[in-house]
Write a protein that holds these residues in place. Structure first.
Motif, PDB file in Angstrom:
ATOM      1  N   SER A 122      73.154   0.176 -17.387  1.00 51.55           N
ATOM      2  CA  SER A 122      74.108   0.221 -18.503  1.00 51.55           C
ATOM      3  C   SER A 122      75.469  -0.275 -18.033  1.00 51.55           C
ATOM      4  N   GLY A 123      76.343  -0.484 -19.009  1.00 51.08           N
ATOM      5  CA  GLY A 123      77.690  -0.950 -18.670  1.00 51.08           C
ATOM      6  C   GLY A 123      78.507  -1.110 -19.940  1.00 51.08           C
ATOM      7  N   PHE A 124      79.720  -1.627 -19.784  1.00 53.25           N
ATOM      8  CA  PHE A 124      80.602  -1.821 -20.936  1.00 53.25           C
ATOM      9  C   PHE A 124      81.075  -3.271 -21.022  1.00 53.25           C
ATOM     10  N   PHE A 125      80.901  -3.881 -22.184  1.00 51.86           N
ATOM     11  CA  PHE A 125      81.576  -5.136 -22.477  1.00 51.86           C
ATOM     12  C   PHE A 125      82.778  -4.791 -23.346  1.00 51.86           C
ATOM     13  N   ASP A 126      83.948  -5.204 -22.926  1.00 50.08           N
ATOM     14  CA  ASP A 126      85.156  -5.030 -23.737  1.00 50.08           C
ATOM     15  C   ASP A 126      85.461  -6.360 -24.406  1.00 50.08           C
ATOM     16  N   VAL A 127      85.653  -6.319 -25.719  1.00 49.80           N
ATOM     17  CA  VAL A 127      85.985  -7.544 -26.440  1.00 49.80           C
ATOM     18  C   VAL A 127      87.292  -7.329 -27.194  1.00 49.80           C
ATOM     19  N   ARG A 128      88.041  -8.385 -27.260  1.00 51.40           N
ATOM     20  CA  ARG A 128      89.379  -8.300 -27.826  1.00 51.40           C
ATOM     21  C   ARG A 128      89.307  -8.444 -29.347  1.00 51.40           C
ATOM     22  N   ASP A 129      89.825  -7.477 -30.054  1.00 56.75           N
ATOM     23  CA  ASP A 129      89.989  -7.594 -31.504  1.00 56.75           C
ATOM     24  C   ASP A 129      91.391  -8.175 -31.717  1.00 56.75           C
ATOM     25  N   ALA A 130      91.443  -9.497 -31.910  1.00 55.96           N
ATOM     26  CA  ALA A 130      92.743 -10.186 -31.945  1.00 55.96           C
ATOM     27  C   ALA A 130      93.574  -9.728 -33.142  1.00 55.96           C
ATOM     28  N   LYS A 131      92.889  -9.471 -34.257  1.00 59.74           N
ATOM     29  CA  LYS A 131      93.602  -9.087 -35.476  1.00 59.74           C
ATOM     30  C   LYS A 131      94.384  -7.787 -35.272  1.00 59.74           C
ATOM     31  N   ASN A 132      93.743  -6.826 -34.614  1.00 61.01           N
ATOM     32  CA  ASN A 132      94.390  -5.525 -34.408  1.00 61.01           C
ATOM     33  C   ASN A 132      95.009  -5.389 -33.020  1.00 61.01           C
ATOM     34  N   ASP A 133      94.991  -6.496 -32.251  1.00 62.75           N
ATOM     35  CA  ASP A 133      95.582  -6.504 -30.922  1.00 62.75           C
ATOM     36  C   ASP A 133      95.091  -5.322 -30.083  1.00 62.75           C
ATOM     37  N   SER A 134      93.760  -5.124 -30.076  1.00 63.69           N
ATOM     38  CA  SER A 134      93.179  -3.976 -29.356  1.00 63.69           C
ATOM     39  C   SER A 134      91.879  -4.383 -28.679  1.00 63.69           C
ATOM     40  N   TRP A 135      91.503  -3.606 -27.687  1.00 62.19           N
ATOM     41  CA  TRP A 135      90.197  -3.786 -27.055  1.00 62.19           C
ATOM     42  C   TRP A 135      89.169  -2.909 -27.756  1.00 62.19           C
ATOM     43  N   ILE A 136      87.985  -3.509 -28.003  1.00 56.59           N
ATOM     44  CA  ILE A 136      86.832  -2.720 -28.451  1.00 56.59           C
ATOM     45  C   ILE A 136      85.877  -2.638 -27.273  1.00 56.59           C
ATOM     46  N   ARG A 137      85.452  -1.441 -26.931  1.00 52.90           N
ATOM     47  CA  ARG A 137      84.513  -1.247 -25.812  1.00 52.90           C
ATOM     48  C   ARG A 137      83.105  -1.078 -26.370  1.00 52.90           C
ATOM     49  N   ILE A 138      82.176  -1.903 -25.904  1.00 48.93           N
ATOM     50  CA  ILE A 138      80.778  -1.832 -26.371  1.00 48.93           C
ATOM     51  C   ILE A 138      79.923  -1.321 -25.218  1.00 48.93           C
ATOM     52  N   LYS A 139      79.270  -0.186 -25.454  1.00 51.50           N
ATOM     53  CA  LYS A 139      78.396   0.344 -24.399  1.00 51.50           C
ATOM     54  C   LYS A 139      77.015  -0.270 -24.557  1.00 51.50           C
ATOM     55  N   VAL A 140      76.523  -0.927 -23.510  1.00 51.85           N
ATOM     56  CA  VAL A 140      75.189  -1.531 -23.574  1.00 51.85           C
ATOM     57  C   VAL A 140      74.252  -0.840 -22.594  1.00 51.85           C
ATOM     58  N   GLU A 141      72.984  -0.766 -23.018  1.00 52.94           N
ATOM     59  CA  GLU A 141      71.948  -0.220 -22.129  1.00 52.94           C
ATOM     60  C   GLU A 141      70.660  -0.982 -22.370  1.00 52.94           C
ATOM     61  N   ALA A 142      69.595  -0.564 -21.687  1.00 46.30           N
ATOM     62  CA  ALA A 142      68.345  -1.317 -21.752  1.00 46.30           C
ATOM     63  C   ALA A 142      67.944  -1.607 -23.189  1.00 46.30           C
ATOM     64  N   GLY A 143      67.659  -2.873 -23.485  1.00 47.78           N
ATOM     65  CA  GLY A 143      67.236  -3.284 -24.825  1.00 47.78           C
ATOM     66  C   GLY A 143      68.338  -3.968 -25.620  1.00 47.78           C
ATOM     67  N   ASP A 144      69.587  -3.834 -25.194  1.00 50.22           N
ATOM     68  CA  ASP A 144      70.692  -4.458 -25.933  1.00 50.22           C
ATOM     69  C   ASP A 144      70.844  -5.931 -25.549  1.00 50.22           C
ATOM     70  N   LEU A 145      70.834  -6.775 -26.562  1.00 50.95           N
ATOM     71  CA  LEU A 145      71.130  -8.196 -26.382  1.00 50.95           C
ATOM     72  C   LEU A 145      72.458  -8.477 -27.074  1.00 50.95           C
ATOM     73  N   LEU A 146      73.418  -8.972 -26.316  1.00 45.98           N
ATOM     74  CA  LEU A 146      74.748  -9.273 -26.884  1.00 45.98           C
ATOM     75  C   LEU A 146      75.023 -10.755 -26.765  1.00 45.98           C
ATOM     76  N   ILE A 147      75.588 -11.317 -27.799  1.00 45.88           N
ATOM     77  CA  ILE A 147      76.102 -12.679 -27.712  1.00 45.88           C
ATOM     78  C   ILE A 147      77.593 -12.636 -28.004  1.00 45.88           C
ATOM     79  N   LEU A 148      78.374 -12.975 -26.982  1.00 49.15           N
ATOM     80  CA  LEU A 148      79.823 -13.072 -27.166  1.00 49.15           C
ATOM     81  C   LEU A 148      80.122 -14.519 -27.533  1.00 49.15           C
ATOM     82  N   PRO A 149      80.750 -14.764 -28.672  1.00 51.89           N
ATOM     83  CA  PRO A 149      80.988 -16.155 -29.064  1.00 51.89           C
ATOM     84  C   PRO A 149      81.967 -16.851 -28.123  1.00 51.89           C
TER      85      PRO A 149
END
Ligand code: KMT
Ligand code: NI
Length: 183
Positions: free
Chosen positions: A105-132
């Motif tokens: 498991s781990g965390f991908f942090d992605v920037r929410d530019a509109k709200n000028d904040s970080w969103i933390r996404i917790k991923v574990e086995a089975g999660d497929l993420l596509i960061l644009p």
């Protein structure tokens, strides 16, 4: 279940591996993460993903024709501390970043530019993420210190060790007329 939340402020000495919820916590569902950042998420079956066709369809639809596996732990990854620092430095790419977590498991942090904040996404086995392409992001292990993920690419990357003599880069340079380079 994948979950995501707005992060509290991460100061210099705080541990990046902790969850860093705000107080009170501010969860974000993946639909809103998608609207705010363009990040896509699928939950796949880790045990059957090689034959159930779901991942194959995503790969086919998006043209991913190359993959490798990254395993991150103090024992498994050479230059572990250095690599973790690189993964956790805020950055962006001109291509999508695709990761399918098969263990750990781990965390991908992605920037929410509109709200000028970080969103933390917790991923574990089975999660497929596509960061644009083009969104600021970073990655950290959590306190369990282990993740194993498949990475997918469009086109095979060049070999860093042999690129000066294996001819692959020479061919691209020749085909496209590149006659000057620097570092
Ligand atoms: C990256 O490019 O940031 C990574 O590959 C992070 C680890 S993938 C779980
Ligand atoms: Ni990245």
């Amino acid at each position: 279940m994948v979950s995501a939340w707005y992060m509290d402020d991460l100061d210099q000495d705080s541990d990046q591996r902790l969850e860093h919820h705000k107080n009170p916590s501010q969860p974000v569902d993946m639909k809103d993460v998608n609207t705010l950042t363009g990040v896509l998420h699928w939950k796949l079956n880790v045990d059957t993903h090689e034959e159930d066709g779901v991942l194959d369809k995503i790969k086919k639809d998006r043209g991913y024709n190359y993959e490798d596996v990254i395993e991150i732990s103090p024992e498994k990854l050479p230059n572990y501390e250095e690599k973790l620092k690189i993964f956790f430095a805020e950055h962006l790419h001109t291509d999508e970043e695709i990761r399918f977590v098969v263990a750990g498991s781990g965390f991908f942090d992605v920037r929410d530019a509109k709200n000028d904040s970080w969103i933390r996404i917790k991923v574990e086995a089975g999660d497929l993420l596509i960061l644009p392409a083009g969104i600021y992001h970073r990655f950290t292990l959590d306190s369990l210190n282990y993740i194993k993920a498949k990475r997918f690419f469009v086109g095979e990357p060049l070999n860093v060790d042999t690129h000066e003599e294996d001819g692959e880069l020479d061919k691209i340079k020749k085909d496209r007329g590149y006659n000057y380079e620097d570092v």
